[in-house]
Design a protein around this motif. Structure first.
Motif, PDB file in Angstrom:
ATOM      1  N   UNK A   1     -61.709 -39.613  16.685  1.00  0.00           N
ATOM      2  CA  UNK A   1     -60.349 -40.105  16.471  1.00  0.00           C
ATOM      3  C   UNK A   1     -59.992 -41.249  17.409  1.00  0.00           C
ATOM      4  N   UNK A   2     -60.183 -41.061  18.706  1.00  0.00           N
ATOM      5  CA  UNK A   2     -59.739 -42.039  19.708  1.00  0.00           C
ATOM      6  C   UNK A   2     -60.464 -43.379  19.617  1.00  0.00           C
ATOM      7  N   UNK A   3     -61.678 -43.382  19.128  1.00  0.00           N
ATOM      8  CA  UNK A   3     -62.440 -44.624  19.071  1.00  0.00           C
ATOM      9  C   UNK A   3     -62.312 -45.390  17.769  1.00  0.00           C
ATOM     10  N   UNK A   4     -61.378 -44.993  16.908  1.00  0.00           N
ATOM     11  CA  UNK A   4     -61.269 -45.622  15.592  1.00  0.00           C
ATOM     12  C   UNK A   4     -59.899 -46.238  15.367  1.00  0.00           C
ATOM     13  N   UNK A   5     -59.893 -47.249  14.535  1.00  0.00           N
ATOM     14  CA  UNK A   5     -58.627 -47.877  14.141  1.00  0.00           C
ATOM     15  C   UNK A   5     -57.931 -46.995  13.112  1.00  0.00           C
ATOM     16  N   UNK A   6     -56.663 -47.274  12.859  1.00  0.00           N
ATOM     17  CA  UNK A   6     -55.911 -46.517  11.861  1.00  0.00           C
ATOM     18  C   UNK A   6     -56.564 -46.631  10.483  1.00  0.00           C
ATOM     19  N   UNK A   7     -57.056 -47.806  10.147  1.00  0.00           N
ATOM     20  CA  UNK A   7     -57.710 -47.993   8.847  1.00  0.00           C
ATOM     21  C   UNK A   7     -58.993 -47.165   8.751  1.00  0.00           C
ATOM     22  N   UNK A   8     -59.785 -47.142   9.837  1.00  0.00           N
ATOM     23  CA  UNK A   8     -61.009 -46.337   9.845  1.00  0.00           C
ATOM     24  C   UNK A   8     -60.685 -44.849   9.740  1.00  0.00           C
ATOM     25  N   UNK A   9     -59.641 -44.422  10.449  1.00  0.00           N
ATOM     26  CA  UNK A   9     -59.228 -43.011  10.378  1.00  0.00           C
ATOM     27  C   UNK A   9     -58.821 -42.648   8.957  1.00  0.00           C
ATOM     28  N   UNK A  10     -58.021 -43.504   8.332  1.00  0.00           N
ATOM     29  CA  UNK A  10     -57.560 -43.235   6.971  1.00  0.00           C
ATOM     30  C   UNK A  10     -58.716 -43.208   5.994  1.00  0.00           C
ATOM     31  N   UNK A  11     -59.622 -44.140   6.141  1.00  0.00           N
ATOM     32  CA  UNK A  11     -60.783 -44.186   5.260  1.00  0.00           C
ATOM     33  C   UNK A  11     -61.628 -42.926   5.395  1.00  0.00           C
ATOM     34  N   UNK A  12     -61.846 -42.483   6.620  1.00  0.00           N
ATOM     35  CA  UNK A  12     -62.618 -41.264   6.863  1.00  0.00           C
ATOM     36  C   UNK A  12     -61.887 -40.043   6.304  1.00  0.00           C
ATOM     37  N   UNK A  13     -60.581 -39.980   6.531  1.00  0.00           N
ATOM     38  CA  UNK A  13     -59.781 -38.858   6.004  1.00  0.00           C
ATOM     39  C   UNK A  13     -59.849 -38.825   4.483  1.00  0.00           C
ATOM     40  N   UNK A  14     -59.696 -39.974   3.853  1.00  0.00           N
ATOM     41  CA  UNK A  14     -59.759 -40.051   2.396  1.00  0.00           C
ATOM     42  C   UNK A  14     -61.129 -39.594   1.884  1.00  0.00           C
ATOM     43  N   UNK A  15     -62.188 -39.986   2.598  1.00  0.00           N
ATOM     44  CA  UNK A  15     -63.543 -39.589   2.204  1.00  0.00           C
ATOM     45  C   UNK A  15     -63.736 -38.076   2.325  1.00  0.00           C
ATOM     46  N   UNK A  16     -63.183 -37.472   3.378  1.00  0.00           N
ATOM     47  CA  UNK A  16     -63.281 -36.017   3.539  1.00  0.00           C
ATOM     48  C   UNK A  16     -62.542 -35.286   2.426  1.00  0.00           C
ATOM     49  N   UNK A  17     -61.351 -35.760   2.099  1.00  0.00           N
ATOM     50  CA  UNK A  17     -60.589 -35.144   1.016  1.00  0.00           C
ATOM     51  C   UNK A  17     -61.362 -35.271  -0.291  1.00  0.00           C
ATOM     52  N   UNK A  18     -61.877 -36.455  -0.580  1.00  0.00           N
ATOM     53  CA  UNK A  18     -62.601 -36.692  -1.829  1.00  0.00           C
ATOM     54  C   UNK A  18     -63.874 -35.846  -1.927  1.00  0.00           C
ATOM     55  N   UNK A  19     -64.552 -35.665  -0.816  1.00  0.00           N
ATOM     56  CA  UNK A  19     -65.820 -34.928  -0.814  1.00  0.00           C
ATOM     57  C   UNK A  19     -65.633 -33.416  -0.835  1.00  0.00           C
ATOM     58  N   UNK A  20     -64.578 -32.933  -0.127  1.00  0.00           N
ATOM     59  CA  UNK A  20     -64.465 -31.486   0.080  1.00  0.00           C
ATOM     60  C   UNK A  20     -63.199 -30.829  -0.476  1.00  0.00           C
ATOM     61  N   UNK A  21     -62.093 -31.523  -0.533  1.00  0.00           N
ATOM     62  CA  UNK A  21     -60.819 -30.859  -0.818  1.00  0.00           C
ATOM     63  C   UNK A  21     -60.191 -31.185  -2.168  1.00  0.00           C
ATOM     64  N   UNK A  22     -60.509 -32.318  -2.730  1.00  0.00           N
ATOM     65  CA  UNK A  22     -59.914 -32.700  -4.018  1.00  0.00           C
ATOM     66  C   UNK A  22     -60.425 -31.784  -5.128  1.00  0.00           C
ATOM     67  N   UNK A  23     -59.587 -31.552  -6.116  1.00  0.00           N
ATOM     68  CA  UNK A  23     -60.032 -30.784  -7.276  1.00  0.00           C
ATOM     69  C   UNK A  23     -61.252 -31.451  -7.885  1.00  0.00           C
ATOM     70  N   UNK A  24     -62.313 -30.687  -8.073  1.00  0.00           N
ATOM     71  CA  UNK A  24     -63.545 -31.215  -8.649  1.00  0.00           C
ATOM     72  C   UNK A  24     -64.396 -32.009  -7.681  1.00  0.00           C
ATOM     73  N   UNK A  25     -64.112 -31.911  -6.380  1.00  0.00           N
ATOM     74  CA  UNK A  25     -64.891 -32.638  -5.373  1.00  0.00           C
ATOM     75  C   UNK A  25     -66.359 -32.232  -5.445  1.00  0.00           C
ATOM     76  N   UNK A  26     -67.274 -33.137  -5.087  1.00  0.00           N
ATOM     77  CA  UNK A  26     -68.705 -32.830  -5.174  1.00  0.00           C
ATOM     78  C   UNK A  26     -69.122 -31.606  -4.355  1.00  0.00           C
ATOM     79  N   UNK A  27     -68.491 -31.389  -3.220  1.00  0.00           N
ATOM     80  CA  UNK A  27     -68.782 -30.221  -2.381  1.00  0.00           C
ATOM     81  C   UNK A  27     -67.473 -29.489  -2.071  1.00  0.00           C
ATOM     82  N   UNK A  28     -66.733 -29.210  -3.114  1.00  0.00           N
ATOM     83  CA  UNK A  28     -65.405 -28.630  -2.958  1.00  0.00           C
ATOM     84  C   UNK A  28     -65.459 -27.295  -2.223  1.00  0.00           C
ATOM     85  N   UNK A  29     -64.648 -27.200  -1.186  1.00  0.00           N
ATOM     86  CA  UNK A  29     -64.506 -25.944  -0.459  1.00  0.00           C
ATOM     87  C   UNK A  29     -63.325 -25.187  -1.065  1.00  0.00           C
TER      88      UNK A  29
END
Length: 140
Positions: free
Chosen positions: A63-91
Motif C-alpha cells: 500500500x505505502x509504496x504505490x500511487x492512488x492509481x496503482x492501488x485502485x488498479x490492484x484493487x479492481x484486479x482483486x475484485x475482478x479475479x476473486x469477488x465479482x460474480x462469475x470471477x475466474x477464481x471466485x471466493x
C-alpha cells in the motif's frame, strides 16, 4: 454443507469473524509453509480462498509504496479475479452487498471483511485436512 456456508453460518456477520492466531497463521508466515499449503490446495482444486488471502495481504503490504492509481488498479484486479460474480477464481464470501461498503472506498483494509470469511473457510475446510498430511508434519 460446504466450508464457505459453514463459515458464514458459524458467525453472525463478516465483521464478527475474528479467529485466534493459529498454526495456520504460523504456517502462512513462512515461505515453505505457504508453498506447502498452496500446493495442497491446488491438488484439491481449492486454492481460491488461499490465493485471495495472500493477494489481499500483498495489497496491504504494498500500500505505502504505490500511487492512488496503482492501488485502485490492484484493487479492481482483486475484485475482478476473486469477488465479482462469475470471477475466474471466485471466493464464496457471501453476498456482494455484505461487502459493498468496504469495497466502495479504496483503503488499505478494504478487503479485510472478505478475507476474514475466506480465512474462516480455510480454517474450517482445508486446514484440518492439510494437518493430516506429510507436508504439514515435515513443517511442524
Amino acid at each position: 454443507m460446504d466450508a464457505a456456508l459453514a463459515a458464514r453460518a458459524a458467525f453472525s456477520s463478516p465483521s464478527s469473524i475474528h479467529l485466534a492466531p493459529s498454526a495456520m497463521d504460523a504456517c502462512l508466515e513462512s515461505d515453505d509453509g505457504t508453498a506447502a499449503l498452496l500446493a495442497f490446495c491446488q491438488a484439491e482444486f481449492s486454492e481460491e480462498n488461499l490465493l485471495f488471502c495472500l493477494k489481499a495481504r500483498e495489497f496491504v503490504a504494498r500500500w505505502d509504496g504505490r500511487s492512488a492509481d496503482e492501488r485502485q488498479s490492484t484493487a479492481d484486479a482483486l475484485v475482478a479475479r476473486f469477488l465479482a460474480d462469475g470471477a475466474p477464481q471466485q471466493v464464496c464470501v457471501g453476498r456482494a452487498d455484505e461487502f459493498a461498503s468496504s469495497l466502495a472506498t479504496l483503503s488499505k483494509e478494504m478487503f479485510a471483511p472478505a478475507v476474514e470469511v475466506a480465512r474462516a473457510a480455510l480454517a474450517l475446510d482445508i486446514w484440518p485436512r492439510f494437518e493430516e498430511t506429510a507436508a504439514w508434519r515435515a513443517l511442524a
